[in-house]
Design an enzyme around this catalytic site. Structure first.
Site, PDB file in Angstrom:
ATOM      1  CE1 TYR A 159      -3.792   2.210   0.363  1.00 37.57           C
ATOM      2  CE2 TYR A 159      -2.743   3.318   1.944  1.00 37.57           C
ATOM      3  CZ  TYR A 159      -3.729   3.156   1.186  1.00 37.57           C
ATOM      4  OH  TYR A 159      -4.589   4.203   1.236  1.00 37.57           O
ATOM      5  CG  ASP A 264       5.853   4.546   0.993  1.00 40.15           C
ATOM      6  OD1 ASP A 264       6.111   5.350   1.940  1.00 40.15           O
ATOM      7  OD2 ASP A 264       4.682   4.159   0.406  1.00 40.15           O
ATOM      8  CE  LYS A 292       0.826   5.232   7.707  1.00 38.34           C
ATOM      9  NZ  LYS A 292      -0.500   4.716   8.066  1.00 38.34           N
TER      10      LYS A 292
HETATM   11  N1  PMP Z   1       2.648   4.605   1.928  1.00 38.63           N
HETATM   12  C1  PMP Z   1       2.710   3.472   3.183  1.00 38.63           C
HETATM   13  C2  PMP Z   1       3.908   2.831   2.873  1.00 38.63           C
HETATM   14  C3  PMP Z   1       1.498   3.587   3.939  1.00 38.63           C
HETATM   15  O1  PMP Z   1       1.501   2.675   4.949  1.00 38.63           O
HETATM   16  C4  PMP Z   1       0.603   4.441   3.689  1.00 38.63           C
HETATM   17  C5  PMP Z   1      -0.620   4.743   4.773  1.00 38.63           C
HETATM   18  N2  PMP Z   1      -0.900   3.450   5.618  1.00 38.63           N
HETATM   19  C6  PMP Z   1       0.757   5.546   2.753  1.00 38.63           C
HETATM   20  C7  PMP Z   1       1.826   5.367   2.007  1.00 38.63           C
HETATM   21  C8  PMP Z   1      -0.551   6.429   2.525  1.00 38.63           C
HETATM   22  O2  PMP Z   1      -0.199   7.468   3.548  1.00 38.63           O
HETATM   23  P1  PMP Z   1      -1.556   8.467   4.004  1.00 38.63           P
HETATM   24  O3  PMP Z   1      -2.808   7.387   4.466  1.00 38.63           O
HETATM   25  O4  PMP Z   1      -1.111   9.310   4.859  1.00 38.63           O
HETATM   26  O5  PMP Z   1      -2.116   9.012   2.701  1.00 38.63           O
END
Ligand code: PMP
Length: 454
Positions: A159, A264, A292
């Site tokens: 994700y 990421d 986050k």
């Molecule tokens: N990248 C990763 C690895 C994530 O785990 C997440 C959210 N769980 C995101 C991107 C997206 O972040 P956001 O929910 O702040 O848009």
């Protein structure tokens, strides 16, 4: 052998107990759903029969609207590694609020944060956004501009946020994915044009040879990827660690084909080491995406890159923009977090606590002969209920005892542990969690193990 009937029976009992103790949330849901679609601000907060509405968080604990106190292992989908209302962050944000919260002009705090991130992640240049989604979306665009290519490559089941290019090959019908060597580019949910999802190509985790074979075939079709975007350790199938040599091989392959390697670190950045997975695994990515934990509880995102890659932003060919980018409140919180909260001592505490929790859970798995093992790094971890080691999406789908994971969530919620819902999630510890908190978690886990095998 686990007794599925017994698990279903326990789940029904626990479900009732949770519903009986959260009737205030039930009433709030009745009101909320009249004006908020499904009664929630985000579909990831939906729960049947109603979501648990929270009221307050302090330290390692949260309280729901019924007054139930729980130790928070959900921590806002892995964001609140600082713990709730950390005094240093409360102070920084309170001081900032009185001095103005938004200008759309840079402030000194954003420079301080960039200096720290450059130092921690070994990437010299940074930009800011407001979520992980924005970070990966902009990172992909930068990679496309830098390489002049359109296709992007990701890991099956990973994700990376909710924009169209990332919502591919995650949460899709497993049986429709096709051959492992030629995984279909399936969109996650409706509303994503096929022309867009087709531009994202997925390969399995922990298999560098399969990645290279797919890249070779894409090259033959005249569509070499602009980037490979991936997590160094997968954080949305529980936790899946990289096998030895895998990340090094990915670095080699991406270099060989001139592909931008985006690590990421939305979940791992600042939570597994001061310099995230990049530091923990000794990586040298071309780009890193953060969100986050960076903002200490405020909406945030960050993109780090080499000078060479970031040149397309600096020379004006890519518009990396946003009204709220580098927002003063967020930057004040991020600075306070970096300078006063996420210190070397804090990481030592997280490592100690995670070890303690994993050892405790492992001992129970062994004592009660349950199918599973613990896996984690620093603040993150989980019990993976599976006889086989899970190394990628395929092995996850084939081996995970999902009903045990779901039962564990109910047991936790009914025993003062606030846990991330879903089969795919892990716990996140905060610097304010204590050994006593971990022991409560272990005791809860033992009660479940006992009841399953009684
Ligand atoms: N990248 C990763 C690895 C994530 O785990 C997440 C959210 N769980 C995101 C991107 C997206 O972040 P956001 O929910 O702040 O848009």
């Amino acid at each position: 052998q686990i007794d599925k009937g017994r698990i279903a029976e326990l789940a029904a009992k626990e479900e009732k107990r949770l519903n009986d103790s959260t009737t205030g949330s039930g009433r709030m849901y009745e009101r909320a759903k009249k004006t908020m679609a499904g009664g929630v601000p985000s579909s990831y907060q939906v729960r049947d029969p109603w979501p648990i509405y929270l009221e307050e968080g302090k330290g390692s604990k949260v309280w729901d609207v019924d007054g139930n106190e729980r130790i928070d292992y959900h921590n806002g989908f892995g964001s609140m590694v600082q713990g709730h209302a950390h005094p240093a962050i409360v102070k920084a944000v309170s001081e900032r609020v009185a001095k103005g919260t938004h200008f759309a002009a840079p402030i000194e705090d954003s420079i301080v944060v960039s200096e720290a991130l450059a130092d921690r992640f070994g990437l010299p240049l940074w930009r800011y956004v407001n979520s992980g989604t924005e970070a990966t979306m902009d990172a992909m665009r930068i990679a496309r501009a830098y390489t002049g290519r359109d296709t992007v490559m990701k890991i099956l089941g990973s994700y990376h946020g909710h924009h169209d290019y990332a919502m591919v090959c995650i949460g899709v019908p497993y049986d429709d994915l096709g051959d492992r060597e030629d995984i279909q580019s399936l969109p996650y949910g409706a509303g994503i044009p096929k022309v867009v999802s087709d531009m994202t190509v997925a390969v399995p985790f922990n298999d560098a040879a399969a990645m290279e074979r797919r890249i070779e075939r894409l090259a033959e079709e005249g569509r070499l990827p602009a980037c490979v975007i991936m997590e160094a350790a997968m954080m949305n199938l529980g936790v899946i660690l990289p096998e030895p040599g895998y990340l090094e091989a990915v670095r080699e392959i991406t270099k060989k084909y001139g592909i931008v390697w985006i690590v990421d670190e939305v979940k791992t950045g600042l939570t597994v080491a001061p310099g995230g997975a990049t530091e923990k695994f000794g990586l040298s990515p071309d780009m890193v995406t953060l969100a986050k934990a960076l903002g200490g509880g405020l909406p945030c995102g960050g993109i780090g890159a080499t000078e060479e890659v970031m040149e397309v932003v600096m020379n004006g060919s890519v518009y990396q923009v946003g009204t709220y980018n580098g927002n003063p409140l967020t930057m004040a919180a991020a600075r306070a977090s970096i300078e006063h909260v996420m210190t070397d001592d804090a990481y030592a505490h997280l490592n100690m606590l995670n070890d303690h929790l994993m050892k405790g859970c492992d001992a129970i798995l062994e004592k009660y002969n349950l199918p599973g093992y613990t896996v984690g790094i620093s603040s993150k971890g989980c019990v993976t209920f599976s006889e086989q080691k899970i190394t990628d999406y395929e092995s996850f789908m084939e081996n995970l005892h999902g009903e045990l994971t779901e039962l564990a969530w109910l047991y936790a919620m009914n025993r003062e542990i606030f846990m991330t819902p879903g089969r795919e999630e892990e716990w996140t510890l905060s610097v304010q969690h204590t050994v006593e908190d971990a022991d409560k978690h272990i005791a809860m886990f033992e009660e479940m193990a006992h009841d399953i095998t009684a």
